[in-house]
Design an enzyme around this catalytic site. Sequence first.
Site, mmCIF file in Angstrom:
data_model
loop_
_atom_site.group_PDB
_atom_site.id
_atom_site.type_symbol
_atom_site.label_atom_id
_atom_site.label_comp_id
_atom_site.label_asym_id
_atom_site.label_seq_id
_atom_site.Cartn_x
_atom_site.Cartn_y
_atom_site.Cartn_z
ATOM 1 N N ASP A 192 0.796 -1.237 0.000
ATOM 2 C CA ASP A 192 0.000 0.000 0.000
ATOM 3 C C ASP A 192 0.828 1.286 0.000
ATOM 4 O O ASP A 192 0.266 2.371 -0.088
ATOM 5 C CB ASP A 192 -0.958 -0.009 1.201
ATOM 6 C CG ASP A 192 -0.238 -0.197 2.532
ATOM 7 O OD1 ASP A 192 0.929 -0.627 2.518
ATOM 8 O OD2 ASP A 192 -0.848 0.084 3.574
ATOM 9 N N GLU A 277 11.509 -4.540 12.598
ATOM 10 C CA GLU A 277 12.622 -4.211 11.708
ATOM 11 C C GLU A 277 13.951 -4.474 12.412
ATOM 12 O O GLU A 277 14.882 -5.051 11.838
ATOM 13 C CB GLU A 277 12.533 -2.743 11.262
ATOM 14 C CG GLU A 277 11.320 -2.421 10.379
ATOM 15 C CD GLU A 277 10.020 -2.182 11.146
ATOM 16 O OE1 GLU A 277 10.027 -2.314 12.404
ATOM 17 O OE2 GLU A 277 8.998 -1.867 10.508
HETATM 18 C C1 UGA Z 1 3.315 -0.777 9.318
HETATM 19 C C2 UGA Z 1 4.684 -1.022 8.682
HETATM 20 O O1 UGA Z 1 4.911 -0.094 7.636
HETATM 21 C C3 UGA Z 1 4.699 -2.450 8.137
HETATM 22 O O2 UGA Z 1 5.882 -2.663 7.427
HETATM 23 C C4 UGA Z 1 4.569 -3.389 9.275
HETATM 24 O O3 UGA Z 1 4.539 -4.719 8.823
HETATM 25 C C5 UGA Z 1 3.264 -3.091 9.988
HETATM 26 O O4 UGA Z 1 3.139 -1.715 10.357
HETATM 27 C C6 UGA Z 1 3.186 -3.948 11.243
HETATM 28 O O5 UGA Z 1 2.966 -3.403 12.322
HETATM 29 O O6 UGA Z 1 3.378 -5.144 11.115
HETATM 30 P P1 UGA Z 1 0.852 -0.795 8.194
HETATM 31 O O7 UGA Z 1 0.471 0.153 7.123
HETATM 32 O O8 UGA Z 1 0.299 -0.565 9.553
HETATM 33 O O9 UGA Z 1 2.409 -0.909 8.242
HETATM 34 O O10 UGA Z 1 0.540 -2.309 7.775
HETATM 35 P P2 UGA Z 1 -0.200 -2.892 6.498
HETATM 36 O O11 UGA Z 1 0.113 -2.077 5.307
HETATM 37 O O12 UGA Z 1 -1.616 -3.125 6.832
HETATM 38 O O13 UGA Z 1 0.500 -4.307 6.366
HETATM 39 C C7 UGA Z 1 1.856 -4.467 5.980
HETATM 40 C C8 UGA Z 1 1.966 -5.497 4.848
HETATM 41 O O14 UGA Z 1 1.503 -6.770 5.309
HETATM 42 C C9 UGA Z 1 1.148 -5.142 3.611
HETATM 43 O O15 UGA Z 1 1.865 -5.441 2.452
HETATM 44 C C10 UGA Z 1 -0.086 -6.020 3.741
HETATM 45 O O16 UGA Z 1 -0.649 -6.388 2.498
HETATM 46 C C11 UGA Z 1 0.476 -7.239 4.475
HETATM 47 N N1 UGA Z 1 -0.533 -7.907 5.319
HETATM 48 C C12 UGA Z 1 -1.344 -7.206 6.163
HETATM 49 C C13 UGA Z 1 -0.669 -9.280 5.257
HETATM 50 O O17 UGA Z 1 0.044 -9.944 4.501
HETATM 51 N N2 UGA Z 1 -1.618 -9.902 6.039
HETATM 52 C C14 UGA Z 1 -2.445 -9.230 6.865
HETATM 53 O O18 UGA Z 1 -3.288 -9.850 7.533
HETATM 54 C C15 UGA Z 1 -2.301 -7.832 6.920
HETATM 55 MN MN MN Z 2 0.659 -0.109 5.106
#
Ligand code: UGA
Ligand code: MN
Length: 331
Positions: A192, A277
């Site tokens: 995203d 990280e």
């Molecule tokens: C923030 C950080 O930028 C992420 O790199 C980190 O993994 C995340 O917090 C965290 O706390 O783990 P955020 O925007 O809150 O990011 O997280 P998302 O964008 O919702 O998810 C990160 C990635 O994991 C995305 O590529 C999303 O597609 C993926 N994801 C999310 C999954 O593969 N499974 C899920 O159930 C949710």
């Molecule tokens: Mn995100």
Amino acid sequence: MRLKLKTVFVLYFLVSLLGLIYALMQLGQRCDCTEHDAPKERTISRLRGELRRLRERAKKSEVAGQPQIESSPPPTIFVITPTYARLVQKAELTRLSQTFLHVPRLHWIVVEDSQTKTPLVGQLLAQSGLSYTHLHVATARERKLQEGDPSWLKPRGVEQRNEGLRWLREDRGAPGDRRGGQSGVVYFADDDNTYSLRLFEEMRSTRRVSVWPVGLVGGMKYEKPVVEGGKVVRFHVGWRPGRPFPLDMAGFAVSLELLLANPDSRFDGDAPTGFLESSLLQGLVTADQLEPKADNCSKVLVWHTRTEKPKMKREDALQAQGLGSDPAVEV
Ligand code: UGA
Ligand code: MN
């Protein structure tokens, strides 16, 4: 008097005739134009000389067989993207794939958070025009955020990024199989975020771990490593600056060689919030070894954008009346 007048007339006629004949003769004659043509001639001979020199050079490099500068090819960027099924998934992946199409030597490792590979992602990748690997691993139920949980409660994409690392080590890590000495850089790109093309050229020269600012993250306009004398001396962050590596996932890249040399390094899903990280980087570098990019970390080239979850109020209402959108149309 009459005679005289006639003589004058004849003389006048003869002189005019002579003048006319002379003029006609001059017309046919070539002028002495060397002065006009000299600059043109000089240009032509200069260009001929240049052409000859270029032909000779081309011939020489043909004989040598290959380009004159015999350097190893630039590293491939391996982008690992965790992704999961939701209404905006196809939109996110479309945007991302079309950014990556502009980046030379990029291999996209897409890891679905699902029990199986889905046709939506499979088809999108097949039609993307990118070099890619399609993987999947489902996050265990107890590790997954539940509806209503605050987003910081559990880390996301952890097992998927680790699966990407496992594939890299297996596929690119076999001894002797370094694809002709091909070097690589690994970047963890969530589906995203928004990525500038410049970012990829910045990270391509990563030797161990490179770092740069990330915009719109951590409740701030940007977070960034602070650079003094070419070294990272601290971090401009709003929350727990004392973490070993207070960096967002989007703010660093790691050399493939370093990851292969440390086969056990991975993301720790049990790490406390904000330490994900750090859990990977701790085993790989020290803070003073970080390589600042993006003009000494003065430019924002990636943004932690987040897509709004679309509301389906009217869809649900129509569906209740049997008038919902055609489920066969992929969104
Ligand atoms: C923030 C950080 O930028 C992420 O790199 C980190 O993994 C995340 O917090 C965290 O706390 O783990 P955020 O925007 O809150 O990011 O997280 P998302 O964008 O919702 O998810 C990160 C990635 O994991 C995305 O590529 C999303 O597609 C993926 N994801 C999310 C999954 O593969 N499974 C899920 O159930 C949710
Ligand atoms: Mn995100």
